[in-house]
Design an enzyme around this catalytic site. Sequence first.
Site, PDB file in Angstrom:
ATOM      1  N   TYR A  69     -20.165  42.246  26.294  1.00  0.00           N
ATOM      2  CA  TYR A  69     -19.928  40.872  26.776  1.00  0.00           C
ATOM      3  C   TYR A  69     -20.372  40.721  28.222  1.00  0.00           C
ATOM      4  O   TYR A  69     -20.848  39.664  28.631  1.00  0.00           O
ATOM      5  CB  TYR A  69     -18.441  40.494  26.628  1.00  0.00           C
ATOM      6  CG  TYR A  69     -18.179  39.726  25.356  1.00  0.00           C
ATOM      7  CD1 TYR A  69     -18.200  40.378  24.119  1.00  0.00           C
ATOM      8  CD2 TYR A  69     -17.949  38.354  25.373  1.00  0.00           C
ATOM      9  CE1 TYR A  69     -17.996  39.678  22.948  1.00  0.00           C
ATOM     10  CE2 TYR A  69     -17.743  37.647  24.203  1.00  0.00           C
ATOM     11  CZ  TYR A  69     -17.764  38.315  22.990  1.00  0.00           C
ATOM     12  OH  TYR A  69     -17.571  37.614  21.838  1.00  0.00           O
TER      13      TYR A  69
ATOM     14  N   ASN B 137       2.702  39.623  18.988  1.00  0.00           N
ATOM     15  CA  ASN B 137       3.272  39.480  17.632  1.00  0.00           C
ATOM     16  C   ASN B 137       4.534  40.323  17.452  1.00  0.00           C
ATOM     17  O   ASN B 137       5.061  40.421  16.347  1.00  0.00           O
ATOM     18  CB  ASN B 137       2.230  39.827  16.554  1.00  0.00           C
ATOM     19  CG  ASN B 137       1.865  41.302  16.548  1.00  0.00           C
ATOM     20  OD1 ASN B 137       2.262  42.044  17.453  1.00  0.00           O
ATOM     21  ND2 ASN B 137       1.112  41.730  15.556  1.00  0.00           N
TER      22      ASN B 137
ATOM     23  N   GLY C 174       5.553  43.811  25.515  1.00  0.00           N
ATOM     24  CA  GLY C 174       5.696  45.263  25.409  1.00  0.00           C
ATOM     25  C   GLY C 174       6.155  45.877  26.719  1.00  0.00           C
ATOM     26  O   GLY C 174       6.498  45.170  27.680  1.00  0.00           O
ATOM     27  N   PHE C 175       6.149  47.180  26.748  1.00  0.00           N
ATOM     28  CA  PHE C 175       6.625  47.929  27.925  1.00  0.00           C
ATOM     29  C   PHE C 175       5.806  47.565  29.169  1.00  0.00           C
ATOM     30  O   PHE C 175       6.312  46.948  30.120  1.00  0.00           O
ATOM     31  CB  PHE C 175       6.562  49.427  27.568  1.00  0.00           C
ATOM     32  CG  PHE C 175       6.520  50.379  28.729  1.00  0.00           C
ATOM     33  CD1 PHE C 175       7.423  50.274  29.775  1.00  0.00           C
ATOM     34  CD2 PHE C 175       5.573  51.406  28.756  1.00  0.00           C
ATOM     35  CE1 PHE C 175       7.370  51.169  30.837  1.00  0.00           C
ATOM     36  CE2 PHE C 175       5.523  52.297  29.806  1.00  0.00           C
ATOM     37  CZ  PHE C 175       6.414  52.171  30.859  1.00  0.00           C
TER      38      PHE C 175
ATOM     39  N   TYR D 219      -6.639  55.063  17.114  1.00  0.00           N
ATOM     40  CA  TYR D 219      -6.339  54.560  18.468  1.00  0.00           C
ATOM     41  C   TYR D 219      -7.509  54.857  19.401  1.00  0.00           C
ATOM     42  O   TYR D 219      -8.031  53.962  20.068  1.00  0.00           O
ATOM     43  CB  TYR D 219      -5.066  55.236  18.959  1.00  0.00           C
ATOM     44  CG  TYR D 219      -4.578  54.795  20.329  1.00  0.00           C
ATOM     45  CD1 TYR D 219      -4.053  53.515  20.517  1.00  0.00           C
ATOM     46  CD2 TYR D 219      -4.616  55.672  21.413  1.00  0.00           C
ATOM     47  CE1 TYR D 219      -3.580  53.122  21.768  1.00  0.00           C
ATOM     48  CE2 TYR D 219      -4.145  55.289  22.654  1.00  0.00           C
ATOM     49  CZ  TYR D 219      -3.627  54.014  22.832  1.00  0.00           C
ATOM     50  OH  TYR D 219      -3.160  53.636  24.069  1.00  0.00           O
TER      51      TYR D 219
ATOM     52  N   ASP E  33      -0.516  37.086  16.276  1.00  0.00           N
ATOM     53  CA  ASP E  33      -1.277  38.326  16.123  1.00  0.00           C
ATOM     54  C   ASP E  33      -2.695  38.080  16.647  1.00  0.00           C
ATOM     55  O   ASP E  33      -3.450  37.297  16.060  1.00  0.00           O
ATOM     56  CB  ASP E  33      -1.306  38.703  14.633  1.00  0.00           C
ATOM     57  CG  ASP E  33      -2.096  39.975  14.362  1.00  0.00           C
ATOM     58  OD1 ASP E  33      -2.892  40.397  15.227  1.00  0.00           O
ATOM     59  OD2 ASP E  33      -1.927  40.544  13.273  1.00  0.00           O
TER      60      ASP E  33
ATOM     61  N   ASN F  97     -11.576  38.690  20.004  1.00  0.00           N
ATOM     62  CA  ASN F  97     -10.975  37.363  20.198  1.00  0.00           C
ATOM     63  C   ASN F  97     -10.615  37.121  21.660  1.00  0.00           C
ATOM     64  O   ASN F  97     -10.835  36.032  22.203  1.00  0.00           O
ATOM     65  CB  ASN F  97      -9.725  37.216  19.324  1.00  0.00           C
ATOM     66  CG  ASN F  97     -10.072  37.164  17.841  1.00  0.00           C
ATOM     67  OD1 ASN F  97     -11.139  36.675  17.476  1.00  0.00           O
ATOM     68  ND2 ASN F  97      -9.190  37.672  17.003  1.00  0.00           N
TER      69      ASN F  97
END
Length: 312
Positions: free
Chosen positions: A159, A32, A10-11, A145, A56, A99
């Site tokens: 975590y 992806n 991406g950017f 978002y 993905d 993930n």
Amino acid sequence: MRVLITGGAGFIGSHLTDRLLSEGHRVVVVDNLVTGDLNNIAVHRGNARFEFIHHDVSNHIHVPGALDWVLHFASPASPIDYLQLPIQTMKVGALGTHNALGLARARGARFMIASTSEVYGDPLVHPQPESYWGNVNPTGPRSVYDEAKRFAEALTMAYHREHGLDIRILRIFNTYGPRNRINDGRVVPTFINQALRGEPLTVFGEGAQTRSFQYVDDLVEGVRRLMESDCRVPVNIGNPVELTILEFARLILKLTGSASRIEYRPLPEDDPKTRRPDITRARDVLGWAPRVAVEDGLRRTIEWYREQMDGA
Ligand code: NAD
Ligand code: UDP
């Protein structure tokens, strides 16, 4: 080091890839291509220190071998993209982050979540310090978002607390520069390309809403410094110079020398009225501040879009 960058085609991810490879590190990009472009990383094809995995990350991520850092940047980021892909956006913020965290834990890697100023929603505190908890509509169109990123921050902290994972939380404010897709709907590529084509600049509402724009090189420097620091609380990285969208449209007309008109369109639902980072923490803890003046960054960016249009 060997660094995994999700969303590296991406950017922003591709600029980070450039920077880490130029420093001699090894980079694995997992993407992806839903909003990314292989052209952004084409220059690295054939580089033995570079790997690309088409995948993905909302599904289990399989990357064999040691990893020192996992930088989780995968997510649609433009309002047009995430409004068209609401469920994918929530999945990559939630399942994708899970993930990526799991992979970082398995490899003992340092983890960064690319969060956003959108966690502040339509802010009631101005400028926004990291201590502000935000004002997000949990069921509005932008929530897919905003809430995904808030969940991603919370999961990252979980975590850290439960597994002792070494984490960094980067809150990115509006960033622009070369490789931001022409048609992704964000205001910088939209206005520049409208101006270069002589089309009207589409200002939403009365253009009284404000944003603060940083050049991508400043952001990449902020990422480097945050990763090297021992700061495990959120850090705003953005340029505090604040403009109304109408002022910004006029600046683009000036810098492009365009005779385009300004055309007013309805303001989208829940469009934040103001946004400006308080960067006290980044200055104090990272010794970071933006270096690229808005007009300089915009000139470089306009030049890049001109070259793209000439090439096409
Ligand atoms: P972008 O759309 O150019 O890049 C996102 C990348 O993630 C793309 O290459 C896309 O194909 C990939 N991606 C999306 N979903 C994926 C999935 N499920 N699996 C694998 N790859 C996937 O956007 P960007 O502006 O470069 O944004 C990068 C990150 O920075 C995002 O997480 C975004 O939320 C964050 N951010 C950006 C800004 C900004 O102003 N550009 C501001 C705040 C936060
Ligand atoms: N905007 C605009 N015209 C456009 C695109 C965007 O006036 O063609 C406005 C939008 O309403 C918002 C600001 O520009 O107030 C920044 O929008 P962008 O999509 O770049 O990012 P946001 O900060 O809203 O996530």
